[in-house]
Design a protein around this motif. Structure first.
Motif, PDB file in Angstrom:
ATOM      1  N   TYR A  77       5.158 -46.128  -1.564  1.00 21.72           N
ATOM      2  CA  TYR A  77       4.681 -46.706  -0.294  1.00 21.72           C
ATOM      3  C   TYR A  77       3.761 -47.900  -0.492  1.00 21.72           C
ATOM      4  CZ  TYR A  77       0.693 -43.589  -1.242  1.00 21.72           C
ATOM      5  OH  TYR A  77      -0.356 -42.927  -1.826  1.00 21.72           O
ATOM      6  N   MET A  78       3.250 -48.087  -1.723  1.00 25.73           N
ATOM      7  CA  MET A  78       2.364 -49.235  -1.947  1.00 25.73           C
ATOM      8  C   MET A  78       3.144 -50.469  -2.392  1.00 25.73           C
ATOM      9  SD  MET A  78       3.045 -47.468  -4.626  1.00 25.73           S
ATOM     10  CE  MET A  78       3.452 -47.707  -6.352  1.00 25.73           C
ATOM     11  N   ILE A  79       4.474 -50.373  -2.412  1.00 22.86           N
ATOM     12  CA  ILE A  79       5.297 -51.547  -2.721  1.00 22.86           C
ATOM     13  C   ILE A  79       5.480 -52.351  -1.437  1.00 22.86           C
ATOM     14  CG2 ILE A  79       7.558 -52.364  -3.521  1.00 22.86           C
ATOM     15  CD1 ILE A  79       5.992 -50.977  -5.737  1.00 22.86           C
ATOM     16  N   GLN A  80       5.113 -53.603  -1.532  1.00 25.14           N
ATOM     17  CA  GLN A  80       5.217 -54.507  -0.396  1.00 25.14           C
ATOM     18  C   GLN A  80       6.578 -55.196  -0.468  1.00 25.14           C
ATOM     19  OE1 GLN A  80       1.951 -57.289  -0.576  1.00 25.14           O
ATOM     20  NE2 GLN A  80       1.448 -56.901   1.572  1.00 25.14           N
ATOM     21  N   HIS A 119       7.115 -43.416   4.351  1.00 27.79           N
ATOM     22  CA  HIS A 119       5.835 -44.132   4.408  1.00 27.79           C
ATOM     23  C   HIS A 119       5.959 -45.601   4.011  1.00 27.79           C
ATOM     24  CE1 HIS A 119       3.711 -40.486   5.245  1.00 27.79           C
ATOM     25  NE2 HIS A 119       4.152 -39.914   4.147  1.00 27.79           N
ATOM     26  N   THR A 123       6.360 -49.485   4.238  1.00 26.77           N
ATOM     27  CA  THR A 123       5.836 -50.350   5.298  1.00 26.77           C
ATOM     28  C   THR A 123       6.839 -51.407   5.773  1.00 26.77           C
ATOM     29  OG1 THR A 123       4.810 -51.757   3.618  1.00 26.77           O
ATOM     30  CG2 THR A 123       3.430 -50.046   4.589  1.00 26.77           C
TER      31      THR A 123
END
Lengths: 176, 176
Positions: free
Chosen positions: B126-129, B143, B145
């Motif tokens: 989920y922290m991959i943009q 999750h 984005t």
């Protein structure tokens, strides 16, 4: 996922793990040349007959990454950081395929409280979404979309324009 | 970094690499039970005497990940995708430390045109943009984005509410 927490991405080599110390150790062992940590800069290494281009091959050798020392205070401060922040360990390790398992094993040994889900082995880091990135290389910091923080290493002393921490005690003061 | 391009994150197992086929292969070899791909669901495996809890141990065995087949059309479509998009391969591989090098070697063999800088071995995603994530697991998509896209696999047929692609030809139609 803890949305209420700020997220910090933290580099391994020369931030959590003493890569500089490992080079100093192997230079002594393999070349019989004893240098100080601050001398691990190519302009100095050239004059000592151990140019970095030659040392760089060690990054593909078994054991180079596995037996680094944790940086002073890193374990103690990290243990507090993970209670207050969502911490991701982010290492540009894919260039060195043999290092991947060594890095995971190293983290399990020295930072056993870091869950595997928070370990990222990658190349680029700019696609990591986080509030902070603590790293010693400008190439990683420059395109980061959150707040970049440079961790002092012999090769980045000249860099201006970034918030800087010199050691883990300073990371503790900044974040805890 | 190519800011003018949209960024697509793409999962490996059961998207680029035929993990389902690998399980089917080892079930036949090791248990003498021949199943169809669509039968690789725990409710079916239980009745065949090869419960998934038992098969899951293979994920920690040498060679399981290294010798998967690329998914049909994946190489051809991927080769076009990387010309038009910024593609990151994102695999939740850190749980299986022996798989890390196998996955990098597998990519070098089957997708040699993917630069190491665009390979991410991680846990959470989920922290991959990115603009898109193509994955077969809801836990990764939920999750994310950007825009999540589910890639059809036997274990996700029941999932509703996501844009779905059934194969690489459909990825090609969607993005090229």
């Amino acid at each position: 996922m803890h949305n209420y927490q700020q997220r910090i991405a933290i580099d391994m080599d020369d931030v959590m793990a003493d890569a500089t110390g490992r080079f100093v150790e192997w230079i002594a062992e393999r070349h019989g040349v004893v240098i100080e940590r601050h001398q691990l800069r190519d302009e100095v290494l050239q004059t000592l007959g151990v140019p970095y281009a030659q040392l760089r091959k060690w990054l593909w050798e078994d054991g180079f990454f596995r037996y680094m020392q944790p940086m002073p205070d890193s374990q103690k401060v990290m243990q507090e950081l993970v209670k207050k922040y969502e911490v991701f360990v982010v290492s540009a390790a894919v260039e060195f395929p043999q290092s991947l398992r060594e890095k995971v094993d190293w983290l399990a040994e020295h930072f056993p409280f870091i869950d595997w889900r928070y370990i990222v082995l990658c190349g680029h880091k700019y696609m990591i979404q986080a509030d902070y990135l603590i790293d010693d290389h400008e190439k990683n910091l420059i395109h980061f979309t959150g707040t970049p923080i440079i961790f002092t290493a012999p090769h980045n002393l000249h860099l201006q324009g970034y918030e800087r921490v010199n050691n883990w005690a300073e990371i503790g003061e900044r974040f805890l």
